[in-house]
Write a protein that holds these residues in place. Structure first.
Motif, PDB file in Angstrom:
ATOM      1  N   THR A   1      16.515 -22.428  -2.940  1.00 45.58           N
ATOM      2  CA  THR A   1      16.267 -20.994  -3.127  1.00 45.58           C
ATOM      3  C   THR A   1      15.626 -20.331  -1.897  1.00 45.58           C
ATOM      4  O   THR A   1      15.967 -19.212  -1.565  1.00 45.58           O
ATOM      5  N   LEU A   2      14.711 -21.036  -1.248  1.00 44.68           N
ATOM      6  CA  LEU A   2      14.059 -20.402  -0.100  1.00 44.68           C
ATOM      7  C   LEU A   2      14.968 -20.424   1.124  1.00 44.68           C
ATOM      8  O   LEU A   2      15.018 -19.471   1.889  1.00 44.68           O
ATOM      9  N   LEU A   3      15.672 -21.540   1.309  1.00 44.33           N
ATOM     10  CA  LEU A   3      16.461 -21.692   2.534  1.00 44.33           C
ATOM     11  C   LEU A   3      17.966 -21.602   2.304  1.00 44.33           C
ATOM     12  O   LEU A   3      18.742 -21.717   3.255  1.00 44.33           O
ATOM     13  N   ASN A   4      18.355 -21.402   1.045  1.00 47.96           N
ATOM     14  CA  ASN A   4      19.778 -21.325   0.707  1.00 47.96           C
ATOM     15  C   ASN A   4      20.585 -22.532   1.164  1.00 47.96           C
ATOM     16  O   ASN A   4      21.752 -22.410   1.526  1.00 47.96           O
TER      17      ASN A   4
ATOM     18  N   GLY B   1       9.948 -10.403 -10.890  1.00 47.04           N
ATOM     19  CA  GLY B   1       9.271 -11.271  -9.922  1.00 47.04           C
ATOM     20  C   GLY B   1       9.027 -10.505  -8.638  1.00 47.04           C
ATOM     21  O   GLY B   1       9.279  -9.300  -8.571  1.00 47.04           O
ATOM     22  N   PRO B   2       8.538 -11.192  -7.600  1.00 52.89           N
ATOM     23  CA  PRO B   2       8.253 -10.497  -6.335  1.00 52.89           C
ATOM     24  C   PRO B   2       9.537 -10.212  -5.552  1.00 52.89           C
ATOM     25  O   PRO B   2      10.588 -10.796  -5.847  1.00 52.89           O
TER      26      PRO B   2
ATOM     27  N   ARG C   1       0.681 -24.670   2.226  1.00 51.03           N
ATOM     28  CA  ARG C   1       1.609 -23.627   2.665  1.00 51.03           C
ATOM     29  C   ARG C   1       2.816 -23.547   1.716  1.00 51.03           C
ATOM     30  O   ARG C   1       3.232 -22.458   1.320  1.00 51.03           O
ATOM     31  N   VAL C   2       3.317 -24.694   1.340  1.00 53.32           N
ATOM     32  CA  VAL C   2       4.482 -24.710   0.441  1.00 53.32           C
ATOM     33  C   VAL C   2       4.126 -24.062  -0.899  1.00 53.32           C
ATOM     34  O   VAL C   2       4.868 -23.219  -1.411  1.00 53.32           O
TER      35      VAL C   2
ATOM     36  N   GLY D   1       7.892 -16.390  -5.761  1.00 49.67           N
ATOM     37  CA  GLY D   1       8.195 -16.440  -7.196  1.00 49.67           C
ATOM     38  C   GLY D   1       9.096 -17.597  -7.572  1.00 49.67           C
ATOM     39  O   GLY D   1       9.826 -17.528  -8.559  1.00 49.67           O
ATOM     40  N   VAL D   2       9.046 -18.675  -6.790  1.00 48.62           N
ATOM     41  CA  VAL D   2       9.846 -19.862  -7.132  1.00 48.62           C
ATOM     42  C   VAL D   2       8.944 -20.834  -7.892  1.00 48.62           C
ATOM     43  O   VAL D   2       7.905 -21.253  -7.383  1.00 48.62           O
TER      44      VAL D   2
END
Ligand code: 6PG
Length: 505
Positions: free
Chosen positions: A227-230, A328-329, A432-433, A441-442
């Motif tokens: 989700t963050l990096l596709n 969500g954000p 950080r993660v 919002g993950v």
């Protein structure tokens, strides 16, 4: 006419049972087999006409008992619960004697095993053994956690040690390469006597609790990368395969890499993982572990969180409806995320730190259980027999084993010098993660709960002082003071505060 010639018998020819029989026969043991549905036994025998040890098909419990050389050993691989009692009773009715051994190798609740040992004591020897490793493990080498009386263990031991997975004691790595009829030679067996009565099943249950946490954590790492990096599934598979070369080297990371690279045979151009419904099932051992943590007052939040994560995942329809209503954000910008390679590495470190916390919680649970049940558990041995064969086998169990060998009374795995150093080095990435996940919002509940566990455990002070005051305020529940010895409890009359009164317990 059935002869008394089998070294051991097994009841319950499901996948695990069949494979365990073939494993025993590969090691030269003659095995008598019985299954409630006779056609299953017939098909099994027909499919395996020539095994090194030999098989005897039995069509009734009576034939089964008659086929075993006394004093007999009968292994049960039937569903946990009532079937275990039902088949044990049938074996008693069929003539099992007081010296005969019944080994329950299913995922039974440890308290049932304690009860059964006691209940059957004047009719047979009831013994429990955790078996981990899925069907492959059963066939070529599982991890075996035996619990029961020490004399029975001595009888079971040669067979259990022969069929267990083997590890190279120097590296802690499983010895691979077993094939039908060709078991691996040498190495340290992943089988041990854990202690009396239900202890083997208890340790297997904790293994499963850790398994739940491990799987959830790997799932969260996958989801963050997706989700963050596709990243596409096979790309994540490649990342996992790379991670599997380092401290994260483990069976579950390895199979996750395989899973992620698997195309969907039913739909061209898709990866199977994308076609699988995101609603997790469970058979209950993770829940048992979490309930036991609450019962014994041990903090095992990451294990429990993994169970809750499965529960939430299963609410698919509710989540689909909520997704339309709950905002969500805004998505994080690439800039806010930072360089791709850096975030991948940070997720790797977060996964490792969280994993250490989950294992630490599992060992905390076992530490408490041994007090509760009067067992003396050898944590180094437990870590050693988890290095091969079982689902949570992982390279770092070699270090866990060493940590407990150096300090058997280690208060918490996190305090071991190696883990302390590793956590110190990796914690910035972990934080950080978790913060990036929160901002984006993950959901990554197990990563977050593990970090909270770490921070709570390392905090010299926590806000429980306020909590104690609240309890005393509304219910006169009393509190201890920092300037008084532990065990001295005080109460303040909050509506008319004078001097706090010392209260007898
Ligand atoms: C093992 C596994 C096994 C367990 C399955 C399914 O060690 O071989 O732990 O015993 O039954 O993994 O468990 P869930 O259905 O609860 O996920």
């Amino acid at each position: 006419m059935i002869e008394e010639r089998a070294d051991i018998g097994l009841i319950g020819l499901g996948t695990m049972g069949r494979n365990l029989v073939l494993n025993m026969a590969d090691h030269g043991f003659h095995v008598a087999v019985y299954n409630r549905t006779t056609s299953v036994t017939d098909e099994f025998i027909a499919a395996n006409p020539a095994t090194p040890g030999g098989l005897t098909a039995c069509r009734t419990p009576g034939e089964f008992v008659a086929a075993l050389r006394p004093p007999r050993i009968a292994v049960l691989l039937v569903p946990a619960g009532k079937p275990v009692d039902a088949i044990t009773q049938q074996l008693i009715d069929a003539g099992l004697a007081r010296d005969d051994l019944v080994v329950d190798a299913g995922n039974s609740l440890w308290t049932d095993t304690i009860r059964r040992e006691r209940e059957y004591a004047d009719r047979l020897r009831f013994f429990g053994s955790g078996v981990s490793g899925g069907s492959e493990g059963a066939r070529f080498g599982p991890s075996l956690m035996a619990g029961g009386d020490a004399g029975s263990w001595q009888r079971l031991r040669p067979i259990w040690e022969a069929i267990a997975a083997k590890v190279d004691p120097r590296t802690g790595r499983p010895i691979e390469g077993a094939a039908p009829g060709k078991p691996v030679k040498g190495g340290e067996p992943c089988a041990a006597w854990i202690g009396p009565n239900g202890s083997g099943h208890y340790v297997k249950m904790v293994h499963n609790g850790i398994e739940y946490a491990d799987m959830q954590l790997i799932g969260e790492a996958y989801w963050l990368l997706r989700t963050l990096l596709n990243l596409e599934p096979p790309e994540i598979g490649d990342v996992f395969a790379e991670w599997n070369k380092g401290v994260l080297d483990s069976y579950l990371v390895e199979i996750s890499a395989d899973v992620l690279r698997q195309k969907d045979p039913a739909r061209r151009g898709r990866y199977l993982v994308d076609s699988i419904l995101d609603a997790a099932g469970q058979k209950g051992t993770g829940k048992w572990t979490s309930v036991n943590a609450l019962d014994t007052g041990v903090a095992a939040p990451t294990i429990a969180e993994a169970v809750f994560a499965r529960i939430i995942s299963a609410l698919k329809d509710e989540r689909l409806a909520a997704a339309k209503l709950l905002k969500g954000p805004a998505p994080l910008t690439r800039r806010a995320l930072g360089p791709r390679e850096k975030i991948i590495e940070a997720i790797r470190q977060a996964l490792y730190c969280s994993k250490v916390c989950a294992y630490a919680q599992g060992f905390q649970l076992m530490r408490e259980a041994q007090k509760e049940y009067g067992w003396t558990l050898d944590f180094a041995t437990i870590a050693r027999i988890w290095r091969g064969g079982c689902i949570i086998r992982a390279r770092f169990l070699q270090r866990i084993a060493a940590a407990y060998a150096e300090k058997p009374d280690l208060a918490n795995l996190l305090l071991d010098r190696t883990f302390r150093r590793q956590m110190k080095e990796a914690q910035d990435a972990w934080r950080r993660v978790v913060s990036v996940a929160a901002l984006a919002g993950v959901p990554c509940p197990a990563f977050m709960s593990a970090l909270a566990y770490y921070d709570s455990y390392r905090s010299a002070r926590l806000p429980a002082n306020l909590l104690q005051a609240q309890r005393d305020y509304f219910g006169s529940h009393t509190y201890e003071r920092i300037d008084q010895p532990r065990g001295a409890f005080f109460h303040l009359d909050w509506s008319n505060p004078g001097r706090p009164q010392l209260r007898a317990e």
